[in-house]
Design a protein around this motif. Structure first.
Motif, PDB file in Angstrom:
ATOM      1  N   THR A  15     -27.620 -19.448  -9.167  1.00  0.00           N
ATOM      2  CA  THR A  15     -28.085 -20.278  -8.057  1.00  0.00           C
ATOM      3  C   THR A  15     -26.948 -20.543  -7.078  1.00  0.00           C
ATOM      4  O   THR A  15     -27.124 -20.453  -5.861  1.00  0.00           O
ATOM      5  CB  THR A  15     -28.656 -21.608  -8.581  1.00  0.00           C
ATOM      6  OG1 THR A  15     -29.737 -21.314  -9.468  1.00  0.00           O
ATOM      7  CG2 THR A  15     -29.140 -22.480  -7.448  1.00  0.00           C
ATOM      8  N   LYS A  16     -25.764 -20.851  -7.611  1.00  0.00           N
ATOM      9  CA  LYS A  16     -24.597 -21.101  -6.751  1.00  0.00           C
ATOM     10  C   LYS A  16     -24.269 -19.862  -5.933  1.00  0.00           C
ATOM     11  O   LYS A  16     -24.032 -19.938  -4.727  1.00  0.00           O
ATOM     12  CB  LYS A  16     -23.406 -21.505  -7.612  1.00  0.00           C
ATOM     13  CG  LYS A  16     -22.130 -21.760  -6.837  1.00  0.00           C
ATOM     14  CD  LYS A  16     -21.007 -22.115  -7.799  1.00  0.00           C
ATOM     15  CE  LYS A  16     -19.705 -22.334  -7.099  1.00  0.00           C
ATOM     16  NZ  LYS A  16     -19.119 -21.106  -6.556  1.00  0.00           N
ATOM     17  N   ASP A  17     -24.280 -18.698  -6.577  1.00  0.00           N
ATOM     18  CA  ASP A  17     -23.961 -17.454  -5.889  1.00  0.00           C
ATOM     19  C   ASP A  17     -24.995 -17.149  -4.799  1.00  0.00           C
ATOM     20  O   ASP A  17     -24.645 -16.760  -3.690  1.00  0.00           O
ATOM     21  CB  ASP A  17     -23.892 -16.309  -6.894  1.00  0.00           C
ATOM     22  CG  ASP A  17     -23.283 -15.057  -6.310  1.00  0.00           C
ATOM     23  OD1 ASP A  17     -22.395 -15.174  -5.448  1.00  0.00           O
ATOM     24  OD2 ASP A  17     -23.703 -13.964  -6.728  1.00  0.00           O
ATOM     25  N   ASN A  18     -26.267 -17.339  -5.099  1.00  0.00           N
ATOM     26  CA  ASN A  18     -27.321 -17.076  -4.109  1.00  0.00           C
ATOM     27  C   ASN A  18     -27.261 -18.061  -2.951  1.00  0.00           C
ATOM     28  O   ASN A  18     -27.529 -17.691  -1.811  1.00  0.00           O
ATOM     29  CB  ASN A  18     -28.704 -17.109  -4.757  1.00  0.00           C
ATOM     30  CG  ASN A  18     -28.966 -15.870  -5.580  1.00  0.00           C
ATOM     31  OD1 ASN A  18     -28.397 -14.818  -5.350  1.00  0.00           O
ATOM     32  ND2 ASN A  18     -29.837 -16.008  -6.561  1.00  0.00           N
ATOM     33  N   THR A  19     -26.905 -19.309  -3.228  1.00  0.00           N
ATOM     34  CA  THR A  19     -26.804 -20.311  -2.175  1.00  0.00           C
ATOM     35  C   THR A  19     -25.666 -19.972  -1.225  1.00  0.00           C
ATOM     36  O   THR A  19     -25.791 -20.121  -0.016  1.00  0.00           O
ATOM     37  CB  THR A  19     -26.582 -21.706  -2.773  1.00  0.00           C
ATOM     38  OG1 THR A  19     -27.664 -21.996  -3.661  1.00  0.00           O
ATOM     39  CG2 THR A  19     -26.517 -22.765  -1.703  1.00  0.00           C
ATOM     40  N   GLU A  20     -24.565 -19.486  -1.769  1.00  0.00           N
ATOM     41  CA  GLU A  20     -23.435 -19.103  -0.929  1.00  0.00           C
ATOM     42  C   GLU A  20     -23.732 -17.825  -0.146  1.00  0.00           C
ATOM     43  O   GLU A  20     -23.322 -17.671   0.990  1.00  0.00           O
ATOM     44  CB  GLU A  20     -22.188 -18.904  -1.782  1.00  0.00           C
ATOM     45  CG  GLU A  20     -21.648 -20.199  -2.341  1.00  0.00           C
ATOM     46  CD  GLU A  20     -20.510 -19.995  -3.319  1.00  0.00           C
ATOM     47  OE1 GLU A  20     -20.172 -18.821  -3.623  1.00  0.00           O
ATOM     48  OE2 GLU A  20     -19.968 -20.991  -3.799  1.00  0.00           O
ATOM     49  N   ARG A  21     -24.462 -16.908  -0.763  1.00  0.00           N
ATOM     50  CA  ARG A  21     -24.758 -15.632  -0.124  1.00  0.00           C
ATOM     51  C   ARG A  21     -25.841 -15.771   0.942  1.00  0.00           C
ATOM     52  O   ARG A  21     -25.798 -15.117   1.970  1.00  0.00           O
ATOM     53  CB  ARG A  21     -25.224 -14.630  -1.176  1.00  0.00           C
ATOM     54  CG  ARG A  21     -25.389 -13.227  -0.619  1.00  0.00           C
ATOM     55  CD  ARG A  21     -25.785 -12.222  -1.677  1.00  0.00           C
ATOM     56  NE  ARG A  21     -24.851 -12.211  -2.765  1.00  0.00           N
ATOM     57  CZ  ARG A  21     -25.197 -12.077  -4.046  1.00  0.00           C
ATOM     58  NH1 ARG A  21     -26.441 -11.947  -4.384  1.00  0.00           N
ATOM     59  NH2 ARG A  21     -24.286 -12.065  -4.991  1.00  0.00           N
ATOM     60  N   TYR A  22     -26.839 -16.611   0.680  1.00  0.00           N
ATOM     61  CA  TYR A  22     -27.955 -16.781   1.597  1.00  0.00           C
ATOM     62  C   TYR A  22     -28.074 -18.248   1.994  1.00  0.00           C
ATOM     63  O   TYR A  22     -28.906 -18.979   1.476  1.00  0.00           O
ATOM     64  CB  TYR A  22     -29.268 -16.326   0.946  1.00  0.00           C
ATOM     65  CG  TYR A  22     -29.199 -14.941   0.366  1.00  0.00           C
ATOM     66  CD1 TYR A  22     -29.119 -13.835   1.194  1.00  0.00           C
ATOM     67  CD2 TYR A  22     -29.201 -14.729  -1.004  1.00  0.00           C
ATOM     68  CE1 TYR A  22     -29.059 -12.557   0.680  1.00  0.00           C
ATOM     69  CE2 TYR A  22     -29.149 -13.456  -1.536  1.00  0.00           C
ATOM     70  CZ  TYR A  22     -29.075 -12.383  -0.693  1.00  0.00           C
ATOM     71  OH  TYR A  22     -29.004 -11.112  -1.212  1.00  0.00           O
ATOM     72  N   PRO A  23     -27.232 -18.702   2.916  1.00  0.00           N
ATOM     73  CA  PRO A  23     -27.285 -20.120   3.293  1.00  0.00           C
ATOM     74  C   PRO A  23     -28.602 -20.452   3.998  1.00  0.00           C
ATOM     75  O   PRO A  23     -29.230 -19.599   4.612  1.00  0.00           O
ATOM     76  CB  PRO A  23     -26.100 -20.273   4.249  1.00  0.00           C
ATOM     77  CG  PRO A  23     -25.826 -18.908   4.743  1.00  0.00           C
ATOM     78  CD  PRO A  23     -26.244 -17.960   3.660  1.00  0.00           C
ATOM     79  N   THR A  24     -29.007 -21.698   3.884  1.00  0.00           N
ATOM     80  CA  THR A  24     -30.239 -22.145   4.523  1.00  0.00           C
ATOM     81  C   THR A  24     -29.926 -22.905   5.799  1.00  0.00           C
ATOM     82  O   THR A  24     -28.836 -23.443   5.969  1.00  0.00           O
ATOM     83  CB  THR A  24     -31.055 -23.052   3.588  1.00  0.00           C
ATOM     84  OG1 THR A  24     -30.262 -24.185   3.241  1.00  0.00           O
ATOM     85  CG2 THR A  24     -31.467 -22.318   2.337  1.00  0.00           C
TER      86      THR A  24
END
Length: 87
Positions: free
Chosen positions: A62-71
């Motif tokens: 989740t941390k990696d995806n949040t950093e990769r795909y910011p909202t």
């Protein structure tokens, strides 16, 4: 014309994934998460295949995806009545 509509319908149906295909894709995603983040969670001290280890794998993914795909959140309206969208 009918032949064209028939071919278009076949093309649309061919693009639909079945439940089994979606389940297989979900399993591949989970296996990939465990392969990528599992060793890091073991190094952090979590016992492999424990609930805490699984939680660690999910948190790291989740941390990696949040950093990769910011909202981004965009709001419009006036005070007291806002409409917000998050992408």
């Amino acid at each position: 014309m009918r032949m064209l509509m028939f071919l278009a319908a076949i093309t649309l149906l061919a693009g639909c994934a079945t439940d089994a295909e979606r389940a297989a894709q979900a399993q591949r995603d989970v296996d990939q998460m465990m392969r990528i983040y599992g060793p890091a969670c073991q190094k952090l001290g979590y016992k492999s295949d424990s609930n805490e280890w699984r939680g660690c794998v999910l948190r790291l993914d989740t941390k990696d995806n949040t950093e990769r795909y910011p909202t981004t959140t965009t709001c419009f309206g006036h005070p007291g009545l806002f409409q917000c969208s998050t992408f």
